[in-house]
Design an enzyme around this catalytic site. Structure first.
Site, PDB file in Angstrom:
ATOM      1  N   LEU A  53      45.423 -85.721 -77.731  1.00 21.30           N
ATOM      2  CA  LEU A  53      44.056 -86.007 -77.322  1.00 21.30           C
ATOM      3  C   LEU A  53      43.501 -84.759 -76.656  1.00 21.30           C
ATOM      4  CD1 LEU A  53      41.561 -87.661 -76.410  1.00 21.30           C
ATOM      5  CD2 LEU A  53      42.951 -88.576 -74.544  1.00 21.30           C
ATOM      6  N   ILE A  54      42.385 -84.251 -77.176  1.00 19.56           N
ATOM      7  CA  ILE A  54      41.762 -83.043 -76.649  1.00 19.56           C
ATOM      8  C   ILE A  54      40.353 -83.383 -76.174  1.00 19.56           C
ATOM      9  CG2 ILE A  54      41.127 -80.644 -77.100  1.00 19.56           C
ATOM     10  CD1 ILE A  54      43.028 -80.670 -79.491  1.00 19.56           C
ATOM     11  N   GLY A 111      36.512 -82.143 -74.833  1.00 23.71           N
ATOM     12  CA  GLY A 111      35.579 -81.024 -74.952  1.00 23.71           C
ATOM     13  C   GLY A 111      35.747 -80.224 -76.227  1.00 23.71           C
ATOM     14  N   SER A 137      33.563 -79.960 -78.927  1.00 25.02           N
ATOM     15  CA  SER A 137      32.381 -79.632 -79.723  1.00 25.02           C
ATOM     16  C   SER A 137      32.254 -78.128 -79.956  1.00 25.02           C
ATOM     17  CB  SER A 137      31.108 -80.172 -79.061  1.00 25.02           C
ATOM     18  OG  SER A 137      30.944 -79.635 -77.762  1.00 25.02           O
ATOM     19  N   GLY A 157      34.012 -73.925 -78.579  1.00 22.55           N
ATOM     20  CA  GLY A 157      34.946 -73.141 -77.776  1.00 22.55           C
ATOM     21  C   GLY A 157      36.410 -73.439 -77.979  1.00 22.55           C
ATOM     22  N   GLY A 191      38.272 -75.977 -77.085  1.00 22.53           N
ATOM     23  CA  GLY A 191      38.572 -77.317 -77.586  1.00 22.53           C
ATOM     24  C   GLY A 191      38.384 -77.428 -79.088  1.00 22.53           C
ATOM     25  N   SER A 250      41.924 -71.725 -65.190  1.00 26.39           N
ATOM     26  CA  SER A 250      41.285 -70.412 -65.236  1.00 26.39           C
ATOM     27  C   SER A 250      42.076 -69.504 -64.313  1.00 26.39           C
ATOM     28  CB  SER A 250      39.846 -70.533 -64.728  1.00 26.39           C
ATOM     29  OG  SER A 250      39.284 -69.257 -64.472  1.00 26.39           O
ATOM     30  N   TYR A 301      33.336 -73.337 -58.611  1.00 30.23           N
ATOM     31  CA  TYR A 301      34.179 -73.429 -59.807  1.00 30.23           C
ATOM     32  C   TYR A 301      35.642 -73.155 -59.446  1.00 30.23           C
ATOM     33  CZ  TYR A 301      35.928 -72.325 -64.500  1.00 30.23           C
ATOM     34  OH  TYR A 301      36.658 -72.296 -65.669  1.00 30.23           O
TER      35      TYR A 301
END
Length: 287
Positions: free
Chosen positions: A6-7, A9, A11, A13, A15, A138, A151
Site C-alpha cells: 500500500l503506497i 500519495g 498521483s 513524484g 509515490g 527527509s 516541516y
C-alpha cells in the site's frame, strides 16, 4: 504468492514512481491518492506497461478513509505486506509568519497521517507476524534547516515515532520499520513548496528576516544547478532506494538516498549509519 504494498500519495513524484517500480518487480500494488481525479497519468502507465496496480482513494488526514482502504485490501488479499508512507507536503516560512492553519496542515499531513496509516495496518501485520512499514521522511528529519522548522519538526516526529515502534514491534511480532531520508526531490512536491514560498515571499521580502531569507532562496536556486553535488534527485531515484529497502532481508532503520543527504546528516549518523545500533541499545535498556 505476490507480496502486496500500500503506497500513499501516488498521483505524482516518489509515490508515482514507486507504484510503477514495485509493480515491475512483481509486487501487487495498491496505489492510493487523496484525489482520484489526479490518477490519469498513473492509469495511462498501468495500461501501457500492463502492470498489477489498483488505484484506491485514501486521504491521510481522514481516519475513515484510511481504515476503509486498508480493510478493502485485507478483504481482497487476506494480508498486507508493506505500507509505504509517502504522502507529504511542505513550504519554507518562519514560525512567526505561519498561520495556525498552516502549522496544523504541515503536522497533519507529514506526521499525524503516518500515525493514522500505521495504526490501521499494524493489527493485521501483528496477526501475520510479519510486515514492513517504510516511512519516507527527509534529511530534514535529522537536521533542522532554515525556514523549514515546521516541516523538519514533523519529520523529526516521524523519525522518533518509527524508532520507538521498531524497538518493540520488530522483536515481538516481526514487523520491520524503515526511514528513507532524501535530500531535495525534483517532483511536484518540490514545485508546490517552492511556489507556495514564492507566493508568500512578500511577507519575508522586507523586515528583519529579509536578508537571511533572500540568502536562503539564492542558495536553494544555486544548489539546484550543481549537478552531482545537487541535493535534488528524481522521484525515480528515490523510489529505487525504497525498493532496495523493501527487498532487503535485514532492512535498515534509516537510509539516506544521496551523497548530499549523507554529507548533511553525517554528524548525526556517523556512529550508527543505518540506525540499528541505537534501536538495539534501546531494547537492551528497556526490554
Amino acid at each position: 504468492m505476490k507480496k502486496n504494498i500500500l503506497i500513499t500519495g501516488t498521483s505524482t513524484g516518489v509515490g508515482f514512481e514507486a507504484a510503477l517500480l514495485f509493480a515491475e518487480n512483481n509486487f501487487k500494488v495498491y496505489a492510493t491518492m487523496r484525489n482520484l481525479n489526479k490518477s490519469d497519468s498513473l492509469q495511462k502507465e498501468i495500461k501501457v506497461r500492463n502492470l498489477s496496480i489498483e488505484i484506491l482513494e485514501l486521504d491521510v488526514t481522514k481516519n475513515d478513509s484510511i481504515i476503509n482502504t486498508v480493510q478493502t485490501i485485507i478483504n481482497k488479499d487476506g494480508k498486507l505486506d508493506i505500507l509505504l508512507n509517502n504522502a507529504g507536503a511542505g513550504f519554507a516560512k518562519t514560525l512567526e509568519h505561519a498561520s495556525q492553519d498552516e502549522i496544523d496542515w504541515v503536522t497533519d499531513v507529514n506526521y499525524t497521517g503516518v500515525i493514522r496509516t500505521s495504526k490501521a495496518v499494524i493489527p493485521q501485520m501483528r496477526k501475520q507476524q510479519s510486515g514492513h512499514i517504510i516511512n519516507i521522511t527527509s534529511i530534514g528529519g535529522l537536521v533542522g534547516q532554515p525556514f523549514n522548522e515546521l516541516y523538519c519538526g514533523a519529520k523529526f516526529a516521524v523519525e522518533g515515532f518509527t524508532e520507538a515502534l521498531a524497538s518493540y514491534l520488530t522483536p515481538a511480532f516481526g514487523i520491520q520499520f524503515s526511514l528513507v531520508e532524501p535530500g531535495g526531490i525534483t517532483t511536484e512536491f518540490m514545485s508546490n513548496a517552492v511556489e507556495k514560498t514564492q507566493n508568500e515571499q512578500g511577507e519575508l521580502a522586507t523586515g528583519d528576516y529579509a536578508p537571511i531569507f533572500q540568502k536562503y532562496i539564492s542558495g536553494a536556486q544555486n544548489r539546484a544547478g550543481d549537478g552531482e553535488a545537487s541535493p535534488y534527485q528524481t522521484g525515480k531515484e528515490v523510489a529505487e532506494v525504497v525498493l532496495k529497502v523493501a527487498l532487503s532481508e535485514n532492512p535498515p532503520i534509516r537510509i539516506r538516498t544521496s551523497e548530499w543527504a549523507e554529507k548533511l546528516g553525517h554528524l548525526k549518523t556517523v556512529g550508527d549509519p543505518d540506525g540499528t545500533k541505537l534501536v538495539n541499545q534501546v531494547q537492551s535498556f528497556f526490554l
